[in-house]
Design a protein around this motif. Structure first.
Motif, short mmCIF file in Angstrom:
data_model
loop_
_atom_site.label_atom_id
_atom_site.label_comp_id
_atom_site.label_asym_id
_atom_site.label_seq_id
_atom_site.Cartn_x
_atom_site.Cartn_y
_atom_site.Cartn_z
N CYS A 116 0.83 -1.21 0.00
CA CYS A 116 0.00 0.00 0.00
C CYS A 116 0.86 1.26 0.00
O CYS A 116 0.58 2.22 -0.71
CB CYS A 116 -0.91 0.01 1.22
N PHE A 117 1.93 1.24 0.80
CA PHE A 117 2.78 2.42 0.89
C PHE A 117 3.50 2.67 -0.44
O PHE A 117 3.62 3.82 -0.89
CB PHE A 117 3.79 2.28 2.02
N THR A 118 3.97 1.60 -1.06
CA THR A 118 4.64 1.75 -2.36
C THR A 118 3.68 2.30 -3.40
O THR A 118 4.04 3.18 -4.20
CB THR A 118 5.19 0.39 -2.83
N LYS A 119 2.45 1.79 -3.40
CA LYS A 119 1.45 2.30 -4.35
C LYS A 119 1.12 3.76 -4.05
O LYS A 119 0.86 4.56 -4.96
CB LYS A 119 0.19 1.43 -4.28
N LEU A 120 1.12 4.13 -2.77
CA LEU A 120 0.89 5.52 -2.37
C LEU A 120 1.95 6.43 -2.98
O LEU A 120 1.64 7.51 -3.50
CB LEU A 120 0.91 5.62 -0.85
N LEU A 121 3.22 6.02 -2.93
CA LEU A 121 4.29 6.82 -3.51
C LEU A 121 4.09 6.99 -5.02
O LEU A 121 4.36 8.05 -5.58
CB LEU A 121 5.65 6.17 -3.23
N SER A 122 3.62 5.92 -5.66
CA SER A 122 3.40 5.98 -7.10
C SER A 122 2.25 6.93 -7.44
O SER A 122 2.38 7.80 -8.31
CB SER A 122 3.09 4.57 -7.64
N THR A 180 2.12 2.10 8.99
CA THR A 180 0.75 2.59 9.20
C THR A 180 0.69 4.11 9.21
O THR A 180 -0.13 4.73 8.52
CB THR A 180 0.18 2.04 10.52
N LEU A 181 1.57 4.74 9.98
CA LEU A 181 1.59 6.20 10.05
C LEU A 181 2.02 6.81 8.72
O LEU A 181 1.55 7.88 8.33
CB LEU A 181 2.52 6.66 11.18
N GLY A 182 2.92 6.13 8.00
CA GLY A 182 3.33 6.61 6.69
C GLY A 182 2.18 6.61 5.70
O GLY A 182 1.98 7.57 4.95
N ILE A 183 1.38 5.52 5.72
CA ILE A 183 0.23 5.43 4.81
C ILE A 183 -0.82 6.49 5.15
O ILE A 183 -1.30 7.21 4.27
CB ILE A 183 -0.39 4.02 4.87
N LEU A 184 -1.17 6.58 6.43
CA LEU A 184 -2.23 7.52 6.84
C LEU A 184 -1.84 8.97 6.55
O LEU A 184 -2.64 9.75 6.02
CB LEU A 184 -2.53 7.34 8.33
N SER A 185 -0.60 9.32 6.87
CA SER A 185 -0.15 10.70 6.60
C SER A 185 -0.06 10.95 5.10
O SER A 185 -0.41 12.04 4.62
CB SER A 185 1.21 10.95 7.25
N GLY A 186 0.36 9.95 4.34
CA GLY A 186 0.46 10.10 2.89
C GLY A 186 -0.89 10.27 2.24
O GLY A 186 -1.04 11.05 1.29
N LEU A 187 -1.90 9.55 2.72
CA LEU A 187 -3.25 9.69 2.17
C LEU A 187 -3.80 11.10 2.40
O LEU A 187 -4.40 11.70 1.51
CB LEU A 187 -4.18 8.66 2.81
N VAL A 188 -3.55 11.62 3.61
CA VAL A 188 -4.01 12.97 3.92
C VAL A 188 -3.28 14.00 3.06
O VAL A 188 -3.90 14.89 2.45
CB VAL A 188 -3.80 13.29 5.42
N GLY A 205 -1.61 13.57 0.19
CA GLY A 205 -1.91 13.41 -1.24
C GLY A 205 -3.26 13.97 -1.61
O GLY A 205 -3.41 14.64 -2.64
N TYR A 206 -4.26 13.70 -0.77
CA TYR A 206 -5.61 14.20 -1.06
C TYR A 206 -5.68 15.71 -0.89
O TYR A 206 -6.24 16.42 -1.74
CB TYR A 206 -6.63 13.51 -0.15
N ALA A 207 -5.10 16.22 0.19
CA ALA A 207 -5.16 17.66 0.47
C ALA A 207 -4.43 18.48 -0.58
O ALA A 207 -4.82 19.61 -0.90
CB ALA A 207 -4.58 17.95 1.86
N SER A 208 -3.37 17.92 -1.13
CA SER A 208 -2.56 18.64 -2.12
C SER A 208 -3.08 18.49 -3.54
O SER A 208 -2.58 19.13 -4.47
CB SER A 208 -1.11 18.17 -2.06
N GLY A 209 -4.07 17.60 -3.73
CA GLY A 209 -4.62 17.39 -5.06
C GLY A 209 -3.84 16.41 -5.91
O GLY A 209 -4.10 16.28 -7.11
#
Length: 484
Positions: free
Chosen positions: A90-96, A271-279, A281-285
């Motif tokens: 999930c985290f790797t896909k988040l970076l992508s 877990t914290l990396g994924i949650l912070s990344g989702l916030v 990524g979404y907030a920044s568009g």
């Protein structure tokens, strides 16, 4: 079923039959690699399932055979590792989705990099991204499509560029506290008296000076390797491959690494990396809600699903390996081989033990398509027993084990999944970017993987000079905190 039973698993034919499932798995994996150029974790699934089924026929107690197999998966360390893979996907896909690669492209464009400077920059960018990917095999699929096309546009030699990407991936994994390879190796190297495993963070600290030295050598060589290359002509603007917002993904990556170092808890860091990344990524568009979860006409996509699903092959393959290792351990095959080898006085010495360990690492890595994690899982128990006899410290055994697999055995052209995958992805990018249509030799990638060359040299110093050798201290060994 009694999964806590630790009694011997007996086979018709004796202890040596406990190796049969693994031998069948390796044979099938090699057959698929050499006859069909098929290098994938799917080989582990096919070969492992075939080996386990055949092994069943030789087990004296059929019910106990399956108890042993399931107990291999149910061990707390192994179960945590499986969940770690799932969420690292999930985290790797988040970076992508968060376009971290496009962020690095923007930096290279802003700095007006070219030639050897481009190669050096992509080497370092690959290192940074790899630190958050968990395993090199995950990282290469995330990095090549992102960084290879702009590297070609900016004038990098294709073979040198892929060598730099692969080198950066392994350097990043070597210095990352979230490395699954380091965590796995450390968890399987124990103190012979207390049974306490090595601490991954201690392992990281013990080897960091060697890794940094090899990285510096590689960086200098990549910078010098300009080859007089010039930027290629294409109808694709480099600007279309860049996005400065992608650099925001360095924040969740930093959070993951910081939490791992501070708490020594990899799952908490992920877990914290994924949650912070989702916030972020979404907030920044960088992505919308459909980037997180998207359901259309019966199909589901997005970071959460794609991230988990991308690790299915790895998780099932690891389950097969855990099971086969447990069969060898409970069938006492590994112990029998260890006892035979350690009868030789030379092998009982530190240099003899490390020489045998080094050769075992290289051979197993090549046989298993140069994917270090399955190779480490396969021979860790043997190395643990050998290290006990030679009084080598668990931390020393752990980073030695990883280091001897993070060398040129990773990029053997005829067997390496990294070389084959990099070449396949580079060729596949031709359909989207015509300017990447350049013939690449696997042997050229091999000879330009400078970090892995440097680590090979350091490995020889470890063995024959005794560089950094540390011995087990039974009286001072303390309870190691688990990384996961």
């Amino acid at each position: 079923m009694n999964y806590s039973d630790k009694s011997k698993l007996e086979f018709f034919g004796g202890e040596k039959i406990s190796f049969l499932p693994t031998v069948i798995y390796i044979g099938i994996a090699m057959f698929l690699a050499f006859n069909y150029d098929f290098l994938s974790m799917k080989s582990v699934i096919v070969g492992g399932s075939a080996g386990i089924l055949v092994g069943f026929l030789f087990a004296k107690d059929k019910e106990k055979y399956w108890e042993v197999i399931i107990s291999g998966i149910m061990q707390p360390g192994n179960a945590k590792l499986l969940f770690t893979f799932v969420f690292m996907g999930c985290f790797t896909k988040l970076l992508s989705y968060g376009q971290i690669g496009q962020g690095f492209v923007w930096v290279s464009q802003t700095l007006n990099l070219s030639g050897g400077t481009v190669v050096l920059f992509i080497f370092l960018a690959s290192m940074v991204i790899s630190m958050g990917c968990g395993t090199p095999i995950t990282a290469i699929y995330a990095i090549v499509p992102i960084l290879y096309p702009p590297g070609i546009i900016l004038g990098a030699n294709p073979a040198v560029l892929l060598g730099a990407i692969i080198s950066g991936i392994f350097l990043g994994d070597n210095i990352s506290p979230s490395s699954q390879i380091t965590a796995t190796a450390a968890s399987m190297q124990t103190n012979s008296v207390t049974g306490i495993p090595a601490d991954p963070i201690t392992v990281l600290a013990d080897r960091i000076k060697y890794v940094v030295f090899a990285g510096l050598i590689a960086a200098i060589l990549f910078y010098m390797k300009t080859n007089g290359a010039e930027a290629v002509q294409s109808n694709i603007s480099i600007g279309k491959l860049s996005n400065p917002k992608g650099l925001l993904m360095l924040i969740p990556l930093g959070i993951l690494l910081l939490v791992c170092v501070k708490t020594k808890n990899l799952l908490k860091g992920i877990t914290l990396g994924i949650l912070s990344g989702l916030v972020i990524g979404y907030a920044s568009g960088l992505f919308g809600l459909t980037g997180i979860v998207n359901v259309q006409k019966g199909n589901i996509s997005g970071i959460l699903f794609e991230g988990v699903y991308s690790m299915v092959d790895v998780v099932i393959g690891m389950m097969m390996l855990f099971s086969m290792i447990q069969i060898m351990v409970r069938g006492e095959g590994i112990q029998k081989v260890s006892n035979w080898i350690t009868k030789f006085k030379f092998v009982q010495s530190p240099i003899g033990a490390e020489l045998v360990i080094g050769v075992s690492c290289i051979v197993s890595n090549i046989l298993l398509s140069s994917i270090p994690l399955p190779a480490i899982l396969l021979i860790s128990s043997f190395i643990n027993n050998l290290g006990h006899r030679a009084n080598l410290h668990p931390s020393r055994r752990s980073y030695f084990l990883v280091g001897m697999m993070h060398n040129l055995s990773v990029v053997i052209p005829f067997s390496s999944v990294f070389v084959m995958s990099a070449m396949t992805m580079a060729q596949g990018l031709n359909q989207q970017y015509k300017f990447t249509n350049v013939k690449i030799s696997g042997f050229d990638i091999f000879s330009n993987s400078y970090y892995l060359l440097a680590m090979t040299f350091i490995g020889l110093l470890w063995i024959f000079v005794g560089l950094g050798r540390k011995y087990q201290s039974d009286n001072k060994e303390t309870l190691a905190e688990q990384v996961m």
